[in-house]
Design a protein around this motif. Structure first.
Motif, PDB file in Angstrom:
ATOM      1  N   PHE A   4      79.287   1.401 -89.265  1.00 18.54           N
ATOM      2  CA  PHE A   4      78.728   1.112 -90.587  1.00 18.54           C
ATOM      3  C   PHE A   4      78.328   2.402 -91.304  1.00 18.54           C
ATOM      4  N   VAL A   5      77.574   3.268 -90.609  1.00 15.36           N
ATOM      5  CA  VAL A   5      77.232   4.583 -91.174  1.00 15.36           C
ATOM      6  C   VAL A   5      77.819   5.653 -90.259  1.00 15.36           C
ATOM      7  N   GLN A   6      78.707   6.467 -90.815  1.00 20.00           N
ATOM      8  CA  GLN A   6      79.440   7.464 -90.036  1.00 20.00           C
ATOM      9  C   GLN A   6      78.589   8.687 -89.709  1.00 20.00           C
ATOM     10  N   SER A   7      77.694   9.049 -90.606  1.00 16.86           N
ATOM     11  CA  SER A   7      76.896  10.264 -90.417  1.00 16.86           C
ATOM     12  C   SER A   7      75.807  10.038 -89.362  1.00 16.86           C
ATOM     13  N   PRO A   8      75.291  11.124 -88.774  1.00 17.03           N
ATOM     14  CA  PRO A   8      74.210  10.980 -87.786  1.00 17.03           C
ATOM     15  C   PRO A   8      72.933  10.475 -88.443  1.00 17.03           C
ATOM     16  N   ASP A  32      59.433  18.421 -86.318  1.00 12.16           N
ATOM     17  CA  ASP A  32      60.828  18.827 -86.147  1.00 12.16           C
ATOM     18  C   ASP A  32      61.729  17.627 -86.441  1.00 12.16           C
ATOM     19  N   ASN A  33      63.048  17.887 -86.439  1.00 11.75           N
ATOM     20  CA  ASN A  33      64.046  16.831 -86.589  1.00 11.75           C
ATOM     21  C   ASN A  33      64.962  16.827 -85.374  1.00 11.75           C
ATOM     22  N   CYS A  34      65.563  15.662 -85.102  1.00  9.25           N
ATOM     23  CA  CYS A  34      66.514  15.528 -83.988  1.00  9.25           C
ATOM     24  C   CYS A  34      67.642  14.602 -84.444  1.00  9.25           C
ATOM     25  N   PRO A  35      68.748  15.149 -84.977  1.00  9.08           N
ATOM     26  CA  PRO A  35      69.866  14.291 -85.409  1.00  9.08           C
ATOM     27  C   PRO A  35      70.549  13.631 -84.216  1.00  9.08           C
ATOM     28  N   SER A  36      70.957  12.381 -84.379  1.00 11.77           N
ATOM     29  CA  SER A  36      71.729  11.726 -83.319  1.00 11.77           C
ATOM     30  C   SER A  36      73.083  12.416 -83.205  1.00 11.77           C
ATOM     31  N   PRO A  37      73.615  12.574 -81.986  1.00 13.95           N
ATOM     32  CA  PRO A  37      74.869  13.323 -81.809  1.00 13.95           C
ATOM     33  C   PRO A  37      76.124  12.476 -82.053  1.00 13.95           C
ATOM     34  N   TRP A  38      76.017  11.415 -82.848  1.00 16.71           N
ATOM     35  CA  TRP A  38      77.152  10.519 -83.100  1.00 16.71           C
ATOM     36  C   TRP A  38      76.873   9.700 -84.359  1.00 16.71           C
ATOM     37  N   PRO A  39      77.874   8.942 -84.865  1.00 16.14           N
ATOM     38  CA  PRO A  39      77.625   8.051 -86.013  1.00 16.14           C
ATOM     39  C   PRO A  39      76.493   7.084 -85.686  1.00 16.14           C
ATOM     40  N   CYS A  40      75.610   6.862 -86.636  1.00 13.94           N
ATOM     41  CA  CYS A  40      74.348   6.212 -86.258  1.00 13.94           C
ATOM     42  C   CYS A  40      74.374   4.695 -86.207  1.00 13.94           C
ATOM     43  N   PHE A  41      74.975   4.029 -87.184  1.00  9.29           N
ATOM     44  CA  PHE A  41      74.912   2.562 -87.219  1.00  9.29           C
ATOM     45  C   PHE A  41      76.300   1.945 -87.066  1.00  9.29           C
ATOM     46  N   VAL A  42      76.359   0.880 -86.279  1.00 12.01           N
ATOM     47  CA  VAL A  42      77.580   0.086 -86.151  1.00 12.01           C
ATOM     48  C   VAL A  42      77.258  -1.367 -86.474  1.00 12.01           C
ATOM     49  N   ILE A  43      78.306  -2.158 -86.664  1.00 12.71           N
ATOM     50  CA  ILE A  43      78.152  -3.599 -86.840  1.00 12.71           C
ATOM     51  C   ILE A  43      78.592  -4.257 -85.537  1.00 12.71           C
ATOM     52  N   ALA A  44      77.682  -4.996 -84.917  1.00 11.57           N
ATOM     53  CA  ALA A  44      77.968  -5.683 -83.653  1.00 11.57           C
ATOM     54  C   ALA A  44      77.884  -7.191 -83.879  1.00 11.57           C
ATOM     55  N   TRP A  88      68.988  12.355 -99.105  1.00 17.72           N
ATOM     56  CA  TRP A  88      69.513  11.393 -98.145  1.00 17.72           C
ATOM     57  C   TRP A  88      70.930  10.958 -98.517  1.00 17.72           C
ATOM     58  N   LEU A  89      71.158  10.669 -99.789  1.00 19.99           N
ATOM     59  CA  LEU A  89      72.498  10.263-100.237  1.00 19.99           C
ATOM     60  C   LEU A  89      73.523  11.364 -99.984  1.00 19.99           C
ATOM     61  N   SER A  90      73.104  12.608-100.155  1.00 21.53           N
ATOM     62  CA  SER A  90      74.036  13.732 -99.952  1.00 21.53           C
ATOM     63  C   SER A  90      74.423  13.893 -98.485  1.00 21.53           C
ATOM     64  N   LEU A  91      73.576  13.391 -97.576  1.00 23.77           N
ATOM     65  CA  LEU A  91      73.808  13.551 -96.138  1.00 23.77           C
ATOM     66  C   LEU A  91      74.470  12.332 -95.496  1.00 23.77           C
ATOM     67  N   THR A  92      74.520  11.216 -96.213  1.00 23.53           N
ATOM     68  CA  THR A  92      74.921   9.939 -95.610  1.00 23.53           C
ATOM     69  C   THR A  92      76.331   9.540 -96.022  1.00 23.53           C
ATOM     70  N   GLU A  93      77.138   9.178 -95.019  1.00 25.88           N
ATOM     71  CA  GLU A  93      78.500   8.696 -95.259  1.00 25.88           C
ATOM     72  C   GLU A  93      78.683   7.348 -94.560  1.00 25.88           C
ATOM     73  N   TRP A  94      79.122   6.346 -95.302  1.00 28.37           N
ATOM     74  CA  TRP A  94      79.416   5.040 -94.725  1.00 28.37           C
ATOM     75  C   TRP A  94      80.829   5.034 -94.144  1.00 28.37           C
ATOM     76  N   SER A  95      81.118   4.020 -93.362  1.00 30.60           N
ATOM     77  CA  SER A  95      82.449   3.885 -92.769  1.00 30.60           C
ATOM     78  C   SER A  95      82.933   2.457 -92.950  1.00 30.60           C
ATOM     79  N   GLN A  96      84.247   2.324 -93.012  1.00 24.77           N
ATOM     80  CA  GLN A  96      84.856   0.994 -93.095  1.00 24.77           C
ATOM     81  C   GLN A  96      85.819   0.774 -91.919  1.00 24.77           C
TER      82      GLN A  96
END
Length: 284
Positions: free
Chosen positions: A80-84, A179-191, A242-250
């Motif tokens: 759903f969201v490709q970015s970390p 501090d910040n800790c980005p997830s090392p993978w795309p963050c959200f999926v649809i299950a 946030w919008l500049s950092l976030t990419e959705w996926s299809q």
């Protein structure tokens, strides 16, 4: 009309669902899609999928992979969201802790075991070369309100949650982000529950097509930054960042990403084994 229950966190990532629901796009296709907010996050949604309280979840990648391996009869059907996800590491505003090193061995507030806040505490610990057996302690606080109470009262010491969701609490001096800790993978999926996939594939395709059209053009929706800022009590400049950092996926999550997530979870002793790609995903 087919009733379908879907769950997600009540955060800006999921505004596209609200917009499509508000526009009546699912009802126009004979689907009564009912949205449920899960303030407890991924752990609560895993439980809801298992109990058939919801059919679909917009959920953290690492959390649902862990729970499917643990027996949750669901499959990932799409990223759903490709970015970390950028996890902020927070302490109480008046806390004595100033750095990551200061919180080593202290109590992490987590919404529940198996939640994103729980799993990402391990990721953060590993990235900082902590001892995973002795330097991690947990206090279950259920949700963001519980974290506010827990950190303020000293029942827990630090809390990891999505940076922009908690930014208003940093601005009003409830929390301080160290501090910040980005997830090392795309963050959200649809299950989706396997049983629902088998018996409602056409409806599921329709739902995905509708949401994907909206996320494809999400950033070009007129004044979307102001809409998000107003709805989620955010500063406009924070929303624009946030919008500049976030990419959705299809698209369906790829094999390499599934492999990378599992390698990390195995290394951290969070999952007992690696699952095959087909155990975790379904092509719709």
């Amino acid at each position: 009309m087919k009733k379908v229950n879907i769950g997600g966190v009540p955060e800006h990532f999921n505004l596209a669902w609200y917009l499509t629901l508000k526009n009546g796009e699912y009802k126009a296709e004979g689907i009564n899609l009912r949205w449920h907010d899960y303030y407890g996050g991924t752990g609560a949604m895993c439980k809801a999928l298992r109990s058939e309280e919801i059919d679909i979840a917009v959920i953290l990648t690492e959390g649902i992979i862990k729970d499917i391996i643990a027996g949750n009869p669901s499959k990932i059907v799409q990223t759903f969201v490709q970015s970390p996800l950028i996890w902020g590491i927070h302490v109480a505003h008046n806390s004595k802790f100033k750095t990551i090193e200061d919180i080593k061995g202290t109590r992490a507030a987590i919404s529940r075991y198996g939640s994103g806040s729980h799993l990402m505490a391990y990721i953060n610990a590993e990235q900082n070369d902590w001892n995973l057996d002795t330097d991690l302690k947990f206090e279950v606080i259920k949700n963001l309100d519980g974290a506010i109470e827990g950190l303020t009262n000293g029942n827990a010491d630090y809390f990891m949650w999505e940076k922009f969701t908690t930014k208003p609490l940093v601005d009003n001096e409830t929390f301080r982000r160290i501090d910040n800790c980005p997830s090392p993978w795309p963050c959200f999926v649809i299950a989706v529950r396997e049983e629902f996939i088998k018996s409602n594939k056409d409806d599921l395709r329709t739902i995905l097509n509708i949401i994907n059209k909206t996320t494809s053009d999400f950033k070009s929706i007129p004044s979307i930054d102001r809409t998000i800022a107003n709805r989620y009590n955010q500063k406009l400049e924070d929303v624009q960042e946030w919008l500049s950092l976030t990419e959705w996926s299809q698209d369906l999550i790829d094999k390499e990403t599934i492999e990378n997530v599992q390698k990390k979870l195995i290394k951290l002793d969070i999952i007992p084994r690696k699952a095959n790609y087909s155990e975790l995903t379904a092509i719709i």
